[in-house]
Scaffold this motif. Structure first.
Motif, PDB file in Angstrom:
ATOM      1  N   ASN A  98       4.089  -6.798   6.903  1.00  0.00           N
ATOM      2  CA  ASN A  98       3.246  -5.608   6.981  1.00  0.00           C
ATOM      3  C   ASN A  98       2.453  -5.573   8.282  1.00  0.00           C
ATOM      4  OD1 ASN A  98       3.973  -4.472   4.492  1.00  0.00           O
ATOM      5  ND2 ASN A  98       2.553  -5.797   3.382  1.00  0.00           N
TER       6      ASN A  98
ATOM      7  N   ILE B  44      10.762  -4.296   0.988  1.00  0.00           N
ATOM      8  CA  ILE B  44       9.711  -3.601   1.725  1.00  0.00           C
ATOM      9  C   ILE B  44      10.313  -2.772   2.855  1.00  0.00           C
ATOM     10  CG2 ILE B  44       7.660  -3.899   3.159  1.00  0.00           C
ATOM     11  CD1 ILE B  44       7.088  -6.471   1.644  1.00  0.00           C
TER      12      ILE B  44
ATOM     13  N   PHE C  13       3.470  -4.998  -1.331  1.00  0.00           N
ATOM     14  CA  PHE C  13       2.424  -4.592  -0.402  1.00  0.00           C
ATOM     15  C   PHE C  13       1.178  -5.451  -0.551  1.00  0.00           C
ATOM     16  CE2 PHE C  13       5.028  -0.860  -1.334  1.00  0.00           C
ATOM     17  CZ  PHE C  13       5.359  -0.440  -0.058  1.00  0.00           C
ATOM     18  N   SER C  14       0.309  -5.356   0.447  1.00  0.00           N
ATOM     19  CA  SER C  14      -0.961  -6.066   0.382  1.00  0.00           C
ATOM     20  C   SER C  14      -1.840  -5.440  -0.701  1.00  0.00           C
ATOM     21  CB  SER C  14      -1.674  -6.008   1.731  1.00  0.00           C
ATOM     22  OG  SER C  14      -2.032  -4.668   2.045  1.00  0.00           O
TER      23      SER C  14
ATOM     24  N   ILE D 130       4.843  -2.965  -6.756  1.00  0.00           N
ATOM     25  CA  ILE D 130       4.003  -2.569  -5.618  1.00  0.00           C
ATOM     26  C   ILE D 130       3.129  -3.732  -5.171  1.00  0.00           C
ATOM     27  CG2 ILE D 130       2.089  -1.058  -4.950  1.00  0.00           C
ATOM     28  CD1 ILE D 130       3.302   1.087  -6.729  1.00  0.00           C
TER      29      ILE D 130
ATOM     30  N   GLU E  85      -3.149  -1.961   0.390  1.00  0.00           N
ATOM     31  CA  GLU E  85      -2.088  -0.956   0.394  1.00  0.00           C
ATOM     32  C   GLU E  85      -1.651  -0.605  -1.015  1.00  0.00           C
ATOM     33  OE1 GLU E  85       0.701  -3.004   2.774  1.00  0.00           O
ATOM     34  OE2 GLU E  85       0.056  -2.073   4.670  1.00  0.00           O
ATOM     35  N   ALA E  86      -1.558  -1.622  -1.881  1.00  0.00           N
ATOM     36  CA  ALA E  86      -1.150  -1.385  -3.264  1.00  0.00           C
ATOM     37  C   ALA E  86      -2.151  -0.489  -3.984  1.00  0.00           C
ATOM     38  CB  ALA E  86      -0.996  -2.706  -4.006  1.00  0.00           C
TER      39      ALA E  86
END
Length: 350
Positions: free
Chosen positions: A24, A65, A90-91, A86, A94-95
């Motif tokens: 990311n 991703i 994602f981080s 999710i 972000e989630a």
């Protein structure tokens, strides 16, 4: 990983740790590069390579991703976000942002939408307007508050809304000058209908035309000394709103309104009004406004002075009568009278 050779001189190799967080961060850096350079990376020509000791599960997550689509992040049974997937991809930040996005109940396929237009299709003109909006927002909240304050001062002037509405339209370049009509392909000529040798714009019609010099030269000294100095008419008005008192502003608005009416008389009636007549009309209008304001102030003062609490009803003295009467008339013109007598607090009907 063995590297034999690069096919092109502009190829790049980017190394990172095989985990979703590093991936990311890499994507973020590439987005920063795109925004700074104005270039777009062709993701179809990009490739991902893993070292031999990379865990297969980690490989799968990173590939997910990289190739993730919105539909793949939605549980097709519940029509809700697949929260666990999710969070795996994602981080945390972000989630959380993704889960706040509402999901359509119509199960529509993914599609690209340009938010600058109502139909979602990209247009160069909409991108230009969007860029202008972004620049205005970047000027800061204080600038927006200042503009609101200046508009508020204009609309609060003690004068008819007709003149104020005209000034608002002039500041927003919404008057049918030849320059504006030419842009809409309504007219073919740009010349001022009065001086005949300059482009007719808002600034020219109200401030810069040679035919206006005599008129503006006879009004207040503070207005006489103003010049556009590469400003738009809106910027000039905003400067006046900030510097001048209400009386001078009203004079300026009334004068501009009269000059615009004279322009329309020339265009539609082929009549040109002498500058002295324009000045006399403006002075008469200002005198009427002052008189109206004075009468309004006197009327308001009287209303305030008369706004005393009403006395409650008291019974008349002994041997005195108070008679209340009323009458109604029906369609046949028959009259019905009702009378009531009150004495010493007692009421009796007659």
């Amino acid at each position: 990983m063995n590297i034999n050779h690069l096919f092109f001189a502009d190829d790049n190799l980017l190394f990172y740790k095989a985990n979703p967080l590093e991936w990311n961060r890499l994507i973020h850096l590439l987005e920063v590069y795109e925004n700074a350079s104005g270039q777009r990376l062709n993701k179809d020509k990009n490739s991902i390579y893993f070292s031999k000791n990379t865990n297969q599960e980690v490989k799968g997550i990173i590939v997910q991703i990289a190739e993730a689509k919105v539909a793949e992040l939605i549980d097709q049974d519940t029509k809700a976000w697949n929260v666990q997937l999710i969070k795996d991809i994602f981080s945390e930040e972000e989630a959380a942002s993704i889960q706040k996005i509402p999901i359509s109940i119509y199960n529509s396929p993914d599609r690209i939408i340009w938010r600058g237009t109502n139909n979602g299709l990209f247009m160069i003109r909409s991108a230009y307007h969007m860029q202008n909006d972004i620049q205005q927002r970047n000027k800061g909240q204080s600038s927006c508050e200042k503009v609101k304050e200046q508009w508020g001062k204009l609309w609060s002037l003690a004068m008819p809304n007709t003149e104020i509405l005209f000034m608002w339209k002039a500041c927003n370049n919404n008057l049918p000058t030849k320059q504006n009509l030419f842009r809409k392909r309504i007219v073919e000529e740009l010349d001022c209908p009065i001086c005949l040798h300059e482009v007719e714009s808002i600034e020219h019609d109200i401030w810069e035309c040679e035919s206006l010099r005599d008129v503006w030269g006879l009004c207040s000294m503070k207005v006489q000394k103003r010049s556009l100095q590469n400003q738009s008419f809106r910027e000039l008005v905003f400067d006046l709103l900030e510097e001048m008192d209400d009386e001078i502003l009203i004079e300026m608005v009334v004068m501009a309104w009269r000059l615009w009416k004279r322009r329309n008389e020339v265009v539609f009636q082929k009549e040109y009004t002498n500058p002295l007549i324009i000045l006399n009309q403006t002075r008469q209008k200002l005198q009427d406004l002052r008189l109206l304001q004075s009468n309004t102030s006197v009327s308001t003062t009287r209303q305030v002075n008369c706004a005393e609490p009403m006395n409650q009803w008291k019974a008349p003295p002994n041997r005195h009568y108070e008679v209340n009467w009323d009458a109604t008339i029906d369609q046949k013109k028959c009259t019905l009278w009702k009378m009531k007598k009150r004495t010493e607090g007692e009421g009796r009907e007659l």
